[in-house]
Design an enzyme around this catalytic site. Structure first.
Site, PDB file in Angstrom:
ATOM      1  N   TYR A 185      35.162  42.509  63.827  1.00  0.00           N
ATOM      2  CA  TYR A 185      35.620  43.420  62.781  1.00  0.00           C
ATOM      3  C   TYR A 185      35.289  42.937  61.375  1.00  0.00           C
ATOM      4  CZ  TYR A 185      38.507  46.965  60.569  1.00  0.00           C
ATOM      5  OH  TYR A 185      38.928  48.043  59.826  1.00  0.00           O
ATOM      6  N   LYS A 188      32.383  38.675  52.686  1.00  0.00           N
ATOM      7  CA  LYS A 188      33.248  37.671  52.068  1.00  0.00           C
ATOM      8  C   LYS A 188      32.775  36.246  52.380  1.00  0.00           C
ATOM      9  CE  LYS A 188      36.109  41.017  50.866  1.00  0.00           C
ATOM     10  NZ  LYS A 188      36.128  41.593  49.532  1.00  0.00           N
ATOM     11  N   ARG A 225      40.624  41.295  58.416  1.00  0.00           N
ATOM     12  CA  ARG A 225      40.289  39.893  58.160  1.00  0.00           C
ATOM     13  C   ARG A 225      41.433  39.022  58.630  1.00  0.00           C
ATOM     14  NH1 ARG A 225      39.458  41.145  52.840  1.00  0.00           N
ATOM     15  NH2 ARG A 225      41.249  39.837  52.377  1.00  0.00           N
ATOM     16  N   CYS A 264      45.235  47.562  44.278  1.00  0.00           N
ATOM     17  CA  CYS A 264      45.437  47.698  42.831  1.00  0.00           C
ATOM     18  C   CYS A 264      44.429  48.640  42.179  1.00  0.00           C
ATOM     19  CB  CYS A 264      45.377  46.328  42.158  1.00  0.00           C
ATOM     20  SG  CYS A 264      46.771  45.253  42.555  1.00  0.00           S
ATOM     21  N   ASP A 295      32.961  45.668  44.611  1.00  0.00           N
ATOM     22  CA  ASP A 295      33.698  44.605  45.292  1.00  0.00           C
ATOM     23  C   ASP A 295      33.310  43.199  44.866  1.00  0.00           C
ATOM     24  OD1 ASP A 295      35.665  43.723  47.137  1.00  0.00           O
ATOM     25  OD2 ASP A 295      34.125  43.348  48.646  1.00  0.00           O
ATOM     26  N   HIS A 328      34.966  38.031  43.065  1.00  0.00           N
ATOM     27  CA  HIS A 328      35.515  39.211  43.733  1.00  0.00           C
ATOM     28  C   HIS A 328      35.747  40.290  42.680  1.00  0.00           C
ATOM     29  CE1 HIS A 328      38.932  40.924  46.447  1.00  0.00           C
ATOM     30  NE2 HIS A 328      37.766  41.437  46.788  1.00  0.00           N
ATOM     31  N   ARG A 363      38.375  51.630  57.781  1.00  0.00           N
ATOM     32  CA  ARG A 363      37.264  51.407  56.848  1.00  0.00           C
ATOM     33  C   ARG A 363      36.172  52.457  56.984  1.00  0.00           C
ATOM     34  NH1 ARG A 363      37.651  46.906  53.157  1.00  0.00           N
ATOM     35  NH2 ARG A 363      39.482  45.743  53.864  1.00  0.00           N
ATOM     36  N   SER A 372      43.998  43.279  46.236  1.00  0.00           N
ATOM     37  CA  SER A 372      43.996  44.482  47.067  1.00  0.00           C
ATOM     38  C   SER A 372      45.130  45.421  46.672  1.00  0.00           C
ATOM     39  CB  SER A 372      44.117  44.107  48.546  1.00  0.00           C
ATOM     40  OG  SER A 372      45.332  43.438  48.777  1.00  0.00           O
TER      41      SER A 372
END
Length: 612
Positions: free
Chosen positions: A225, A234, A85, A278, A303, A254, A395, A276
Site C-alpha cells: 500500500y 516518502k 503508511r 490541514c 506534496d 514535505h 486514495r 496532514s
C-alpha cells in the site's frame, strides 16, 4: 513488456537499453535471493501500462470503472490489514543510533540486514519480479535523482508509472555508470506451486519499511500500500533525500509549491508545509475568489519539494513527483474543484466506495450520500449503516499533468525561484492567522515549532496539540536537531533567502466556530504574503513577528468580515503563548543536546518579550 526471463538461469538478462553493468548485477543478485518465476524490465510504455492493468483486472485486484463515467480508471480494494503508511514499522537504520535521533525508529544496521536476508529469501517465488527505473524530477534535471525499484507487485508498477517518470528513458539517461538509489519491495507473499493468488497479496504478520541513509538503500517488505510500497514517494523523496540534501547542501521538504500571478502578469512562487488534514492539497490548487479579478494560482506540486540554491542567489524548487497520490475523503467540488477535475479519467482509486453505476464515491464528495453503494471492503452499504463507505485513508493516483491549475513550468528542469516558505498547522486557538518572521533564524523557529491539533480519528482525542516540526516529523531521515541546524546553515548560502511565514486557517471563536472562512478566501493571506515578498505590503511588529493590520489585507467581496473578527483572529494572548512556549521547551528537551543553541535563545527571547 520488453524483456522477461522464464528461469532462474536467465535472471541477469536485461534489454539492450540497460547498459549499466552494476545495475544488471544488482538485479540478478536480488533475483537469486528472492527466486521469482520471471524477471520483467519495465519500459514505461502505454502498451505496458494497459497490459498490466488488464492483468490486474483478471487477477481481481482492479475493478474497471464505468468507461462512460470514469474513462480508463480502476478501483482497487486492499487487504483490511494494509490500508496506510505504517510509521511504527518504518526504520532509519543509520550506522549510529544518534544519527537517526529520538524521533525515528532505529535498529542496528547489521541486525536489520540479517532480518531482511531472512525475509527476502525466496519471498517472490511464483511471482514476477519487475524492475522499475524511475526519475524523481524531470529526467536530466540537476535537481532530480534516479531510483530503481524492484517489486513483485504489478499494482506498484502501474502506480509508479503515474507517480514518477518511469521506464526506458530513465535507464538510458542512467547510462553505463550513473548513480541510482536501490529500492527493493516485496509484498512478502510467495505463491506455492499451483496455489491460487488473492486479489491483494500482502504479509499480514510482518511488515518492514527500512532505510539505510549512508548507503542510500530502501527495503520494504510485507505491505503493498501507498508509501510503504511506492518507494519513490516518502521513502526516497523525503527520508533518503533529506539525508542527501543535508550532505550536498539543498533541501528535501514535505512542501507544496505554487505560483501566484498578479493581474499585471508578475509571477511569484512559494512553498508551503502543512501537517496532514490541514488543507495542503486545497491550498496547492487554490482558486482565487471572484473579487480577486485577474489573479491566478498555479500548481507546481502538492506534496514534496526539492529545493537547491541557484547561481543567482535564490532557491529553486522542483516537484520530484509526476503524479498526485491524494486522500479522497473530504475532496469535493466545494473544497477542491481543481482536484475533482483532475480525477475525470485515467485514475487509480484505492479503497473508495463504488456506485451501482460503476463510478466512485467517498465521504463528503457530495452533500448527500447515494442511497446504495459497495463499500471499500466490497460489502453493501447504505447511509446510516454505521460504517464509512470509503476508508478514511482512501486514495487516488492521477497524473499531475491532468490538473487544470498545473503551472506551465512544472516540469522545468531548472526549477522555479522561491520567494517565500509558509508553515501552517491546524490550531483552534493561540496561533494568529498569519505571522511573518523577522529574519531567517526566526523563520526556522516558526517552522521548527509547528504543531497541529489531533482529531478523534487519529488519537481518539480531539484538540491535543501534536508537534510536527516543518511537517517533517515522520519523514526526516536523520536527527531532527541536525535537520534544524541544516536549515539554519542553508539560509546563509543564498543572497536572497525567501521570507518565512506561519499561517493558521483553523482558529475558533468562543462558540467553537471557525473564525476564518478558509478555502478560496486564503487568497487574501496569500496575496499579502506575495506583496510582502515584493516589499509593497505593510505590516506591524508583534511579539511573534510581523503581522498585517486589518487594513493591510484585501476585504473586497467579504464585507461581512469586520475588524472585530479579524482582531480575534490575530490577537496574541500572553497566557496562551506562555503555555505554547512551554510546549516548545518540551519539544526541545526531546531533541536533546543536538538542538541548535539559536533556537533555545529565540525561545528565551520570546518568553521575555511576551512577559514585557
Amino acid at each position: 513488456m520488453t524483456s522477461a526471463s522464464s528461469a532462474p538461469c536467465e535472471f541477469s538478462n536485461a534489454p539492450d537499453w540497460v547498459r549499466h553493468a552494476d545495475l544488471r548485477q544488482w538485479v540478478a543478485s536480488v533475483a537469486r535471493r528472492t527466486q521469482p518465476e520471471r524477471v520483467v524490465w519495465c519500459d514505461g510504455s502505454q502498451e505496458e501500462y494497459d497490459r498490466l492493468c488488464n492483468d490486474l483486472v483478471d487477477a481481481g485486484t482492479f475493478i474497471r470503472l464505468n468507461e462512460r463515467l470514469r474513462p480508463s480508471s480502476f478501483l482497487a480494494r486492499s487487504n483490511p490489514s494494509d490500508v496506510a503508511r505504517m510509521e511504527d514499522r518504518t526504520f532509519i537504520c543509520s550506522e549510529r543510533k544518534e544519527g537517526a535521533g529520538p524521533t525515528n525508529n532505529w535498529i542496528e544496521p547489521q541486525e536489520m540486514r540479517a532480518t531482511l536476508e531472512r525475509l527476502f529469501e525466496g519471498c517472490m517465488r511464483g511471482r514476477t519480479l519487475y524492475v522499475v527505473p524511475f526519475s524523481m524530477g524531470p529526467i536530466g534535471s540537476h535537481i532530480a535523482q534516479i531510483g530503481i525499484e524492484i517489486t513483485d507487485s504489478a499494482y506498484v508498477v502501474v502506480n509508479m508509472r503515474i507517480m514518477t517518470r518511469m521506464g526506458r528513458a530513465v535507464a538510458e539517461w542512467l547510462g553505463d555508470d550513473g548513480d541510482f538509489i536501490p529500492c527493493v519491495h516485496s509484498v512478502g507473499a510467495p505463491l506455492p506451486p499451483g496455489a491460487k493468488d488473492v486479489a491483494w497479496p500482502c504479509n499480514e504478520r510482518e511488515k518492514w519499511i527500512v532505510h539505510f541513509p549512508e548507503t542510500r538503500e530502501i527495503w520494504s517488505f510485507g505491505s503493498g500500500y501507498g508509501g510503504n510500497a511506492l518507494l519513490g514517494k516518502k521513502c526516497l523523496a523525503l527520508r533518503i533525500a533529506s539525508v542527501m540534501a543535508r550532505d550536498q547542501g539543498w533541501l528535501a521538504e514535505h512542501m507544496l509549491v505554487l505560483g501566484v500571478e498578479s493581474p499585471q502578469g508578475e509571477k511569484t512562487y512559494v512553498t508551503a508545509a502543512f501537517p496532514s488534514a490541514c488543507g495542503k492539497t486545497n491550498f496547492a490548487m487554490l482558486i482565487p475568489p471572484s473579487s480577486f479579478k485577474g489573479w491566478k494560482v498555479t500548481t507546481i506540486g502538492e506534496d514534496i519539494a526539492w529545493i537547491k540554491p541557484g547561481q543567482d542567489g535564490r532557491f529553486y524548487a522542483i516537484n520530484p513527483e509526476a503524479g498526485f497520490f491524494g486522500v479522497a475523503p473530504g475532496t469535493s467540488e466545494a473544497t477542491n474543484p481543481n482536484a475533482m477535475k483532475s480525477l475525470a479519467a485515467n485514475v487509480i482509486f484505492t479503497n473508495v466506495a463504488m456506485t451501482p453505476e460503476g463510478d466512485v464515491w467517498w465521504e463528503e464528495m457530495t452533500r448527500e450520500a447515494p442511497a446504495k453503494l459497495i463499500d471499500w471492503q466490497g460489502r453493501e452499504w447504505a447511509p446510516g449503516c454505521g460504517r464509512p463507505a470509503a476508508h478514511p485513508n482512501a486514495r487516488f493516483t492521477v497524473a499531475a499533468a491532468q490538473c487544470p491549475s498545473i503551472d506551465p513550468k512544472w516540469e522545468d528542469p531548472g526549477g522555479v525561484p522561491i520567494s517565500a516558505f509558509i508553515f501552517g498547522g491546524g490550531r483552534s486557538s493561540t496561533i494568529p492567522l498569519v505571522v511573518e518572521s523577522a529574519g531567517w533564524e526566526d523563520g526556522v523557529y516558526l517552522g521548527a515549532t509547528l504543531g497541529s491539533e489531533t482529531t478523534a480519528a487519529i488519537t481518539g482525542k480531539v484538540g491535543v496539540v501534536r508537534s510536527d516540526p516543518m511537517a517533517m516529523l515522520a519523514f526526516c531521515g536523520y536527527h531532527m536537531g541536525d535537520y534544524f541546524a541544516h536549515w539554519l546553515r542553508i539560509g546563509k548560502t543564498v543572497k536572497h533567502a525567501p521570507r518565512i511565514f506561519r499561517v493558521n486557517w483553523f482558529r475558533k471563536d468562543a462558540n467553537g466556530k471557525f473564525l476564518w472562512p478558509g478555502f478560496s478566501e486564503n487568497m487574501r493571506v496569500l496575496s499579502w504574503i506575495v506583496e510582502r515578498c515584493h516589499g509593497r505590503a505593510q505590516a506591524h511588529s508583534s511579539p511573534l513577528g510581523l503581522m498585517p493590520r486589518f487594513e493591510d489585507l484585501t476585504w473586497t467581496g467579504l464585507e461581512n468580515f469586520g475588524s472585530q473578527k479579524y482582531a480575534e483572529l490575530s490577537c496574541v494572548d500572553a497566557s496562551g503563548w506562555t503555555e505554547e512556549l512551554s510546549s516548545h521547551e518540551t519539544l526541545f528537551r526531546r531533541i536533546g543536546p543536538q538542538l541548535p543553541g539559536e533556537l533555545e535563545r529565540l525561545r528565551a527571547r520570546m518568553v521575555s518579550s511576551l512577559t514585557a
